[in-house]
Design an enzyme around this catalytic site. Structure first.
Site, short mmCIF file in Angstrom:
data_model
loop_
_atom_site.label_atom_id
_atom_site.label_comp_id
_atom_site.label_asym_id
_atom_site.label_seq_id
_atom_site.Cartn_x
_atom_site.Cartn_y
_atom_site.Cartn_z
N GLU A 36 -4.31 8.46 6.83
CA GLU A 36 -5.31 7.56 6.23
C GLU A 36 -5.71 6.48 7.22
O GLU A 36 -6.91 6.15 7.36
CB GLU A 36 -4.74 6.95 4.96
CG GLU A 36 -5.70 6.05 4.22
CD GLU A 36 -5.09 5.45 2.96
OE1 GLU A 36 -5.78 4.61 2.32
OE2 GLU A 36 -3.94 5.79 2.61
N GLU B 33 1.87 1.95 -3.47
CA GLU B 33 0.77 2.52 -4.24
C GLU B 33 0.79 4.05 -4.16
O GLU B 33 0.53 4.75 -5.14
CB GLU B 33 -0.56 1.98 -3.74
CG GLU B 33 -1.78 2.58 -4.41
CD GLU B 33 -3.02 2.51 -3.56
OE1 GLU B 33 -3.77 3.51 -3.50
OE2 GLU B 33 -3.25 1.46 -2.92
N HIS B 34 1.11 4.58 -2.98
CA HIS B 34 1.22 6.03 -2.80
C HIS B 34 2.48 6.57 -3.46
O HIS B 34 2.44 7.58 -4.17
CB HIS B 34 1.24 6.37 -1.31
CG HIS B 34 -0.09 6.30 -0.65
ND1 HIS B 34 -0.71 7.40 -0.11
CD2 HIS B 34 -0.95 5.27 -0.43
CE1 HIS B 34 -1.87 7.06 0.41
NE2 HIS B 34 -2.03 5.76 0.23
N HIS C 119 0.83 -1.21 0.00
CA HIS C 119 0.00 0.00 0.00
C HIS C 119 0.87 1.25 0.00
O HIS C 119 0.53 2.25 -0.65
CB HIS C 119 -0.92 -0.03 1.22
CG HIS C 119 -1.76 1.19 1.37
ND1 HIS C 119 -1.49 2.16 2.32
CD2 HIS C 119 -2.84 1.63 0.69
CE1 HIS C 119 -2.37 3.13 2.22
NE2 HIS C 119 -3.21 2.83 1.24
#
Length: 460
Positions: A161, A84-85, A81
């Site tokens: 997040e 992904e950023h 993840h």
């Protein structure tokens, strides 16, 4: 007409160049309103698969990577993840602003998502802007800089997040249920990792994760819309070639693509109860049992069962819990599948004082299903709901792109829409009753969020 195509991912095609591309195979012929499903394996093992939709004026292109949170250990939890950023933070050719502005300037959309077993980067644009989308997405995937300063700035974003998700008990309860069912395993841990694991990830760990998994044989480029397959192959090859010149990605040799994820044994599952004592206006609960894996033939019957039990406003749970008694606003059931495991769960959100009554009603409906099965009318309703939902969900280029990308990377086969509709329509009363008896008689795992102190009160 061929309805099902399986493959071993053996990369039989000879090496190619932008002038002489590898051979292309047609996986499924075109049908009314749609073109053929075609597939090319590039040198280095990257697969390009397209579905033509000549009646639309848009196209969606996505790069699917066969890595997700279940490929991480405790020390690297959240790395997929995190990547992904980071891949949107800049390449050798584009800044972070260039990446987003280039697509938005033509009215397009660019985004990404991470799951437990794969990651996808995609852009949706007008058909005339597909070359731009292919250039940007291949650049992002193949040429990410992963600079130390970007790691630190994005670390803060990801921690925010995670904090935002933790403020939503409706999200948290599903993560807690995964932990209750699968324990402290890669399938049980949150996709984004925890605040502690994200704080501990180093730039070198993230870069190593990128270089190891973002390799040609592990990549699938899927595109759907008003497009020509050969042109998409050229665009992808050109884009990845530019990135390969300055990155770990190789586009040389007739390398065999990786096949679908195959694991030898299912992850352990348990019957734990996880309780988060929180003063909330609404209590949240998810309880459930191990389900079926992604290619288990019982998944069609389980889908019908989930639809009948809690799949819509006419479902048993909705009618009993909400319509007749007004005990909850949201109550539903669902099934999730992975390569070697799955789960079947029931969610409900209600006033804390009503939770035990809601649980009692849900359990009673499950017991009826196990004991008596479903009726012929319910079978027809469940089949119709699944058929309609699948077809209506394929009316845009993004959903079509996702369907063929997952078929290539995750399932290892491509079923035509008609073939899937036939499989759903073929579910019988006996099959639904059988899968209910096989799965729903197991002791469930529980996750509860609300003003409670004793977890044993919910597991009995």
């Amino acid at each position: 007409m061929t309805d099902r195509v399986s493959f071993s991912g053996a990369g039989e095609q000879a090496p190619g160049t932008t002038e002489t591309l590898p051979s292309t195979e047609t996986l499924l012929p075109g049908s009314a309103g749609a073109g053929a499903l075609r597939r090319t394996v590039l040198p280095g093992g990257v697969r390009v698969i397209t579905e033509a939709m000549p009646s639309v004026r848009s196209a969606t292109l996505g790069v699917w990577v066969g890595v997700g949170s279940r490929d991480e250990g405790p020390q690297t939890a959240g790395a997929s993840h995190f990547l992904e950023h980071l891949l949107f933070k800049g390449t050798a050719r584009r800044s972070a602003l260039d990446i987003s502005a280039s697509i938005e300037a033509v009215g397009g959309e660019i985004n990404a998502f991470t799951t437990k077993e794969y990651t996808c980067y995609y852009a949706r644009v007008l058909d005339a802007d597909l070359p731009l989308a292919a250039d940007v997405i291949t650049d992002v995937v193949s040429s990410a800089l992963i600079r130390p300063q970007d790691v630190e700035s994005e670390r803060g974003v990801i921690l925010e997040e995670i904090a935002m998700a933790e403020d939503d008990p409706g999200d948290v309860v599903h993560d807690e249920f995964a932990l209750a069912l699968f324990g402290d395993t890669p399938l049980g841990r949150p996709i984004a990792g925890t605040a502690a694991s994200v704080k501990g990830l180093t730039r070198d760990q993230i870069a190593e994760h990128y270089h190891r998994h973002y390799a040609g044989p592990n990549l699938v480029v899927a595109a759907a819309g008003n497009l020509e397959h050969d042109r998409v192959v050229e665009l992808v090859y050109e884009g990845l070639s530019r990135g390969a010149a300055a990155s770990h990605l190789s586009l040389e040799g007739a390398v065999a693509p990786y096949g679908p994820r195959q694991l030898t044994s299912a992850p352990p599952s348990g019957t734990a109860t996880r309780l988060i004592n929180r003063k909330t206006e609404q209590a949240h609960v998810v309880f459930g049992v191990p389900g079926v894996h992604r290619t288990d033939d019982r998944r069609w019957a389980l889908g019908v069962l989930a639809a009948v039990l809690g799949g819509g406003m006419s479902s048993r749970l909705f009618q009993e819990v909400r319509e007749k008694r007004g005990l909850a606003y949201s109550v539903y059931s669902y099934a999730s599948q992975y390569a070697d495991a799955g789960c079947f769960g029931v969610y409900a959100g209600c006033q804390p004082k009503r939770l035990r009554e809601v649980l009692g009603l849900c359990r009673a409906e499950i017991e009826k299903l196990v004991e008596d099965g479903i009726t012929s009318d319910e079978l027809a309703l469940g089949i119709g709901q699944l058929r309609g939902g699948m077809v209506l969900g394929l009316e845009d280029t993004g959903s079509r792109m996702s369907r063929i990308g997952k078929g290539e990377l995750v399932y290892g086969e491509h079923l035509s829409v008609d073939a899937v509709l036939d499989l759903i329509s073929g579910v019988t009363l006996d099959e639904v009753r059988a899968v209910a008896g096989q799965l729903l008689t197991a002791a469930p795992a529980f996750a509860v969020i609300g003003p409670y102190k004793d977890p044993s009160a919910f597991a009995g």
